[in-house]
Design an enzyme around this catalytic site. Structure first.
Site, short mmCIF file in Angstrom:
data_model
loop_
_atom_site.label_atom_id
_atom_site.label_comp_id
_atom_site.label_asym_id
_atom_site.label_seq_id
_atom_site.Cartn_x
_atom_site.Cartn_y
_atom_site.Cartn_z
N LYS A 106 0.85 -1.19 0.00
CA LYS A 106 0.00 0.00 0.00
C LYS A 106 0.89 1.24 0.00
CE LYS A 106 -3.89 1.88 2.71
NZ LYS A 106 -4.73 1.64 3.91
N SER A 187 -9.48 1.66 3.06
CA SER A 187 -8.59 2.41 2.20
C SER A 187 -7.52 1.55 1.54
CB SER A 187 -7.91 3.52 3.02
OG SER A 187 -7.08 2.97 4.03
N SER A 211 -10.09 -0.58 7.14
CA SER A 211 -9.36 -0.44 5.88
C SER A 211 -8.69 -1.70 5.37
CB SER A 211 -8.32 0.68 6.00
OG SER A 211 -8.96 1.92 6.09
#
Length: 511
Positions: A106, A187, A211
């Site tokens: 990420k 996210s 997330s």
């Protein structure tokens, strides 16, 4: 004629022998990859080339990856050379389950290489970190190949009150690879999409509140949200030291546990949290809890208010079937439980979660920015100014930056924030902890990430597993959460459930 027959027989035998060592790249597990390394049917270089090809082909459709590592093939060649030296008896490092395996990270997880770390924002392009994030250092030590940076909700979805829905200025709008019009959630949007679409062997995401669990659920992959402090947050663009955690998103529970084993442990740069959580790490690691009979004897709770699924839908039918399957495999499923103040807990404004996070975010982000070797921006205030100066690129009209403005208006952890944090602790003690202890539960089961906030506000763990596909073919998941350090029993439950149901299938990219 006899000679021709012998020639054909030799060809057939050669093809058969070759077939024994052919490698199936699609849906490849870590065990299959390591077996391929051993029998010579695949190399790290071949894996990286395959995933780079997948990214080139699929990323224009799903926007899962922000950038690929220009040194990925070089790292893969080095891993291949290490493996050859080891097989010839020249020694070298021990080859673990992640050696030579391409990993996507990420974009809020720092790497000290030629990749950017930007949380999806244009404001941080060109910034230079001093060191790898703690989890990245562990991945490199295990021999993993950093394939690139995955897309995410910009600033981990902590910029806008309405949420960014899997969008970032750098990565664009992430798309669900099953049904492109369905929400991908975030996210950790990119890691979940990339894992689902076979754009990496394994991926790493982060969670503050939902997330990891939400995108894993909606993209038909497995996400492990570890107890806060089990994995280091050093070098991760922060929101909250109380709630931030780093965890794997993979296609199978076993793969996710492989990665978890590699990234847990003490880090002097996140000393307080990792020291406190280190007592939860079991001797021998987490792979030992991949038990086919892991549901047997487990007590699993179902909480009213979390399983609110519309009557007559595929989801409702499937979830009920799954509860019955848990019982069939020996679990005691206890329904109609109540968590005190659940509706308040689920409302971040009323619960105090937003007040606490807003203050923590400004403190943590400014500290992170000040530690960079170079950065175009050095404070939250400067990021706000950057967005104002680039309204089109940062889609300011569409999303705004209300949470940024609220956060910038905070002045540290004062009386209001301390009271909010104490209230969150009390909600957990009198809510989920009380219910789990009173009913001697090993886990609470919930659809998708509906219980995420319940477990987020005090740093409790959870695992999301694929559960099914709705009438349109969009995935949904089931999550299992527990108290701090409950990872072993959650892994047992999740693995046994996965093996009993075998839900996951590759994505269809349906319009």
């Amino acid at each position: 004629m006899a000679r021709l027959f012998l020639l054909l027989l030799a060809v057939a035998l050669a093809l058969t022998a070759g077939g024994c060592h052919s490698f199936e790249f699609q849906e490849a597990t870590l065990d299959a990859i390591q077996m391929g390394f051993k029998n010579g049917s695949v190399t790290s270089t071949a894996l990286v080339r395959f995933y780079l090809g997948q990214i080139s082909r699929l990323n224009p459709v799903v926007n899962a990856v922000i950038e690929v590592n220009p040194d990925a093939l070089k790292q893969a060649a080095w891993a291949d050379a290490e493996r050859r030296r080891a097989s010839s008896g020249d020694g070298g490092r021990e080859m673990g389950g992640l050696h030579g395996v391409p990993v996507l990270l990420k974009d809020n997880i720092a790497t000290r290489d030629r990749l950017n770390t930007t949380a999806g924002s244009l404001a941080l392009v060109g910034s230079v970190v001093r060191r790898d994030a703690g989890v990245v250092a562990r991945l490199r030590a295990a021999g993993a190949v950093v394939l690139g940076k995955a897309n995410m909700d910009e600033w981990a979805n902590f910029r806008s009150a309405i949420g960014t829905g899997g969008w970032s200025a750098r990565g664009g709008q992430g798309k669900n690879p099953y049904v492109l019009s369905s929400p991908p959630c975030g996210s950790s949007t990119g890691p979940a999409i990339a894992a689902a679409a076979n754009m990496a062997a394994v991926t790493l995401g982060t969670e503050t509140d939902g997330s990891l669990l939400c995108p894993a659920s909606l993209n038909s992959v497995v996400g492990i949200k570890p107890t806060v402090g089990l994995t280091s947050r050093a070098g991760v663009i922060p929101i909250s030291p109380r709630q931030d955690t780093v965890g794997p998103i993979c296609r199978t529970v076993a793969d996710a546990v492989h990665v978890l084993d590699a990234i847990v442990g003490y880090d002097e740069l996140d000393a307080a949290a990792t020291r406190a959580a280190s007592k939860y790490i079991p001797d021998g690691g987490y792979m030992q809890f991949l038990k086919i009979d892991g549901l047997n004897g487990k007590r699993i709770g179902v909480v009213n208010g979390l399983f609110d699924v519309d009557d007559g839908t595929v989801r409702q039918t499937v979830y009920q079937q799954h509860l019955n399957t848990m019982r069939k495999y020996g679990a005691v499923v206890i329904e109609n439980l109540e968590i005190e103040n659940l509706s308040v807990i689920q409302n971040a404004t009323i619960s105090g979660e937003l007040a606490a996070l807003a203050a923590e975010f400004k403190l943590g982000l400014n500290a992170y920015l000040s530690d960079l070797s170079y950065s175009p921006v050095r404070s939250l205030a400067e990021i706000i100014a950057f967005d104002n100066a680039h309204p089109d690129e940062e889609m300011l009209k569409q999303f705004g930056q209300l949470i940024f403005l609220v956060s910038e208006n905070t002045t540290g952890i004062g009386a209001v924030e301390k009271a909010a944090i104490q209230q969150l602790h009390d909600f957990t003690a009198n809510g989920v902890e009380k219910v789990m202890k009173e009913h001697m539960l090993d886990a609470i089961a919930a659809p998708d990430s509906s219980a995420a906030t319940v477990f987020a506000i005090d740093g409790l763990p959870g695992i999301a597993v694929p559960a099914g596909y709705d009438e349109q073919g969009a995935p949904f998941g089931i999550s299992f959460g527990g108290l701090k350090g409950y990872e072993p029993r959650l892994i047992e439950i999740a693995y046994a459930f996965e093996q009993a149901c075998k839900v996951r299938k590759p994505p269809m990219f349906k319009e």
